[in-house]
Write a protein that holds these residues in place. Structure first.
Motif, mmCIF file in Angstrom:
data_model
loop_
_atom_site.group_PDB
_atom_site.id
_atom_site.type_symbol
_atom_site.label_atom_id
_atom_site.label_comp_id
_atom_site.label_asym_id
_atom_site.label_seq_id
_atom_site.Cartn_x
_atom_site.Cartn_y
_atom_site.Cartn_z
ATOM 1 N N LEU A 145 0.806 -1.219 0.000
ATOM 2 C CA LEU A 145 0.000 0.000 0.000
ATOM 3 C C LEU A 145 0.840 1.270 0.000
ATOM 4 C CD1 LEU A 145 -2.635 -1.102 2.676
ATOM 5 C CD2 LEU A 145 -2.808 -1.283 0.174
ATOM 6 N N ASN A 146 2.160 1.102 0.141
ATOM 7 C CA ASN A 146 3.068 2.243 0.276
ATOM 8 C C ASN A 146 2.690 3.088 1.488
ATOM 9 O OD1 ASN A 146 5.336 3.730 -0.456
ATOM 10 N ND2 ASN A 146 4.173 5.104 -1.767
ATOM 11 N N PHE A 147 2.446 2.400 2.609
ATOM 12 C CA PHE A 147 2.118 3.050 3.875
ATOM 13 C C PHE A 147 3.357 3.060 4.775
ATOM 14 C CE2 PHE A 147 -2.774 2.607 4.555
ATOM 15 C CZ PHE A 147 -2.992 3.129 3.294
ATOM 16 N N ASP A 148 3.307 3.932 5.782
ATOM 17 C CA ASP A 148 4.297 3.889 6.856
ATOM 18 C C ASP A 148 3.788 2.951 7.952
ATOM 19 O OD1 ASP A 148 6.080 5.791 5.759
ATOM 20 O OD2 ASP A 148 4.813 7.429 6.494
ATOM 21 N N ILE A 149 4.687 2.568 8.853
ATOM 22 C CA ILE A 149 4.281 1.803 10.029
ATOM 23 C C ILE A 149 4.357 2.728 11.235
ATOM 24 C CG2 ILE A 149 4.797 -0.179 11.505
ATOM 25 C CD1 ILE A 149 5.902 -1.624 9.096
ATOM 26 N N ASP A 150 3.277 2.745 12.006
ATOM 27 C CA ASP A 150 3.216 3.575 13.204
ATOM 28 C C ASP A 150 4.452 3.333 14.081
ATOM 29 O OD1 ASP A 150 1.607 5.012 15.444
ATOM 30 O OD2 ASP A 150 2.140 3.056 16.312
ATOM 31 N N PRO A 151 5.083 4.389 14.615
ATOM 32 C CA PRO A 151 6.328 4.223 15.389
ATOM 33 C C PRO A 151 6.220 3.223 16.537
ATOM 34 C CG PRO A 151 5.981 6.535 14.897
ATOM 35 C CD PRO A 151 4.748 5.814 14.431
#
Length: 469
Positions: A181-187
């Protein structure tokens, strides 16, 4: 168009809703279908959750069609599935789960919708849309999955340490979804992956490789590998790739970081092919560089023989990672072994003989080999890249010319061993193999054409020399 309008356009949602109302079951479409509906991604898998018996609901839905609809029931899991054209529609009762420390298999009990949503892996997969008539199209989103989709963030709905400790495969899934999805991962979620990375040891290699292959097939797979490396997940199942990372220096001489070079090659080749195994060849092509790394005072760092050693390592990597031990492994192994050969031919002085030998060794995989070699050209100096790729154009043109005249791709001897034995009254023996090899060498060296007539002439000459007649 809102979500209700989108559901209105697909008959199955109203059909399931009517059946659910007749059975008095609170019912929702959940998970990946809802996520993909919001993201405008095509999806052919629909999951329904009802507060009650999913099998009873599936049975009633299947019976509601005039035509026969295949129904599969899995009593042990409390699930059922029907197939409608290209759709796979699954039904399950809402449930809650608890886990033992040494297993990812949960203890399952009937539960509420909220408990079912709490057990989901990520907020973007924990949304539900009602299909009952009285609130058709209503979104139930207790963990703000819609907001996380807008923020492009992968986040667990509850404590990530519990989520990943319970089912460590979800750490791989987090990175897979981020890649797709080309998302980031929550820290906080990513910190928890780092903390729980070693828990991946309880997951089977088959499950891990299934997630990894999905990451490899995205448009830019380097992103997923960087997350796997940074999270220490890659260290758990692919130490050979981890060993590529780093740069050694002696004086002013250093080598490129082969981990990031490999990722660049993988991204490069992913622009030209969706072939999973060609992408795997890109991943493994330099895998033996750490084992072959040497320092030479005159030339600096060398990796002599890494292509041959890499080919020898390939079966072991495939076996351990539960990749297929068949023609697909042999294909990857061949490309790893040959990946330097076309680079050695990038010269105006390239001989027809060298091209013939490359065609002989590569066979029908020559085009894929050239794709790999082009992808392997990485440099911060763009002029150098352009020059190398232009030289590859010359090599490919030479390949076309030689192949059209000599036909040595997937070489078959113009004279068989049986014919040789018959001609000279020989039994199966070493001399028969030697004669076949001399014919092959003469063709590859351009001494004779690849046809039966010239091969027979050479055979008669060899027979005189070897005193066979």
């Amino acid at each position: 168009m809102n979500l209700k309008d989108k559901l209105d356009q697909v008959d199955i949602f109203h059909r399931v809703g009517r059946c659910a109302d007749e059975l008095g079951l609170e019912t929702y479409v959940v998970g990946g279908y809802v996520r993909d509906l919001i993201l405008k991604r095509e999806s052919k898998d629909i999951d329904f959750v009802c507060v009650g018996s999913g099998i009873a609901l599936a049975t009633k839905v299947a019976e509601s069609f005039e035509q026969h609809v295949p129904l599969s029931v899995f009593k042990n899991f409390g699930t059922a599935m029907i197939k409608l054209d290209d759709w796979e529609v699954e039904f399950v009762g809402a449930r809650k789960e608890s886990y033992r420390a040494d297993s990812r298999k949960p203890l399952v009990e009937d539960g509420t919708l909220q408990e079912d949503q709490e057990r989901r892996d990520f907020t973007i997969n924990a949304m539900a849309i009602s299909v009952n008539a009285h609130n058709f199209g209503e979104m139930i989103d207790p963990f703000e999955g819609m907001k996380d989709i807008k923020r492009k963030v992968i986040k667990t709905p509850t404590d990530p340490n519990v989520t990943f400790s319970d089912d460590p495969l979800r750490m791989m899934r987090a990175i897979r979804f981020a890649s797709q999805l080309n998302f980031d991962i929550d820290p906080d979620t990513f910190d928890s992956i780092i903390k729980n990375a070693e828990r991946l040891s309880i997951i089977s290699a088959e499950r891990i490789i299934d997630e990894l292959n999905k990451m490899i097939l995205v448009d830019k797979p380097s992103y997923g590998f960087k997350l796997l490396f940074a999270s220490n997940l890659l260290h758990q199942f692919f130490p050979e790739m981890v060993a590529l990372q780093g740069v050694d220096s002696v004086g002013d001489k250093s080598h490129k970081d082969n981990f990031y070079h490999t990722l660049q090659v993988l991204d490069n080749i992913s622009t030209t092919t969706d072939n999973l195994w060609l992408r795997w060849a890109a991943i493994i092509h330099d895998i033996a560089k750490p084992a072959t790394k040497r320092f030479n005072e005159k030339v600096g760092w060398t990796f002599h023989g890494h292509e041959d050693k890499g080919a020898r390592l390939t079966p072991g990597i495939f076996r351990r990672m539960k990749l297929p031990m068949d023609e697909r492994m042999k294909y990857v192994q061949k490309l790893v072994r040959l990946h330097l050969r076309p680079i050695a031919l990038v010269s105006d002085k390239v001989t027809d003989s060298a091209i013939r030998r490359l065609l002989f060794d590569a066979g029908d995989d020559i085009d894929d080999l050239m794709k790999l070699c082009r992808a392997d050209v990485t440099s911060k100096n763009n002029n150098k890249v352009v020059k190398y790729l232009a030289n590859f154009d010359k090599v490919e043109q030479k390949i076309i010319e030689v192949e059209s005249s000599d036909h040595v791709r997937n070489f078959q001897p113009p004279v068989s061993g049986e014919e040789i034995m018959q001609m000279f009254g020989l039994e199966p023996s070493k001399i028969v193999g030697e004669l076949k090899e001399e014919i092959k060498e003469a063709i590859l060296e351009g001494q004779i054409q690849n046809n039966k007539e010239e091969a027979m002439d050479l055979l008669h000459k060899l027979a005189v020399l070897k005193k066979l007649k």
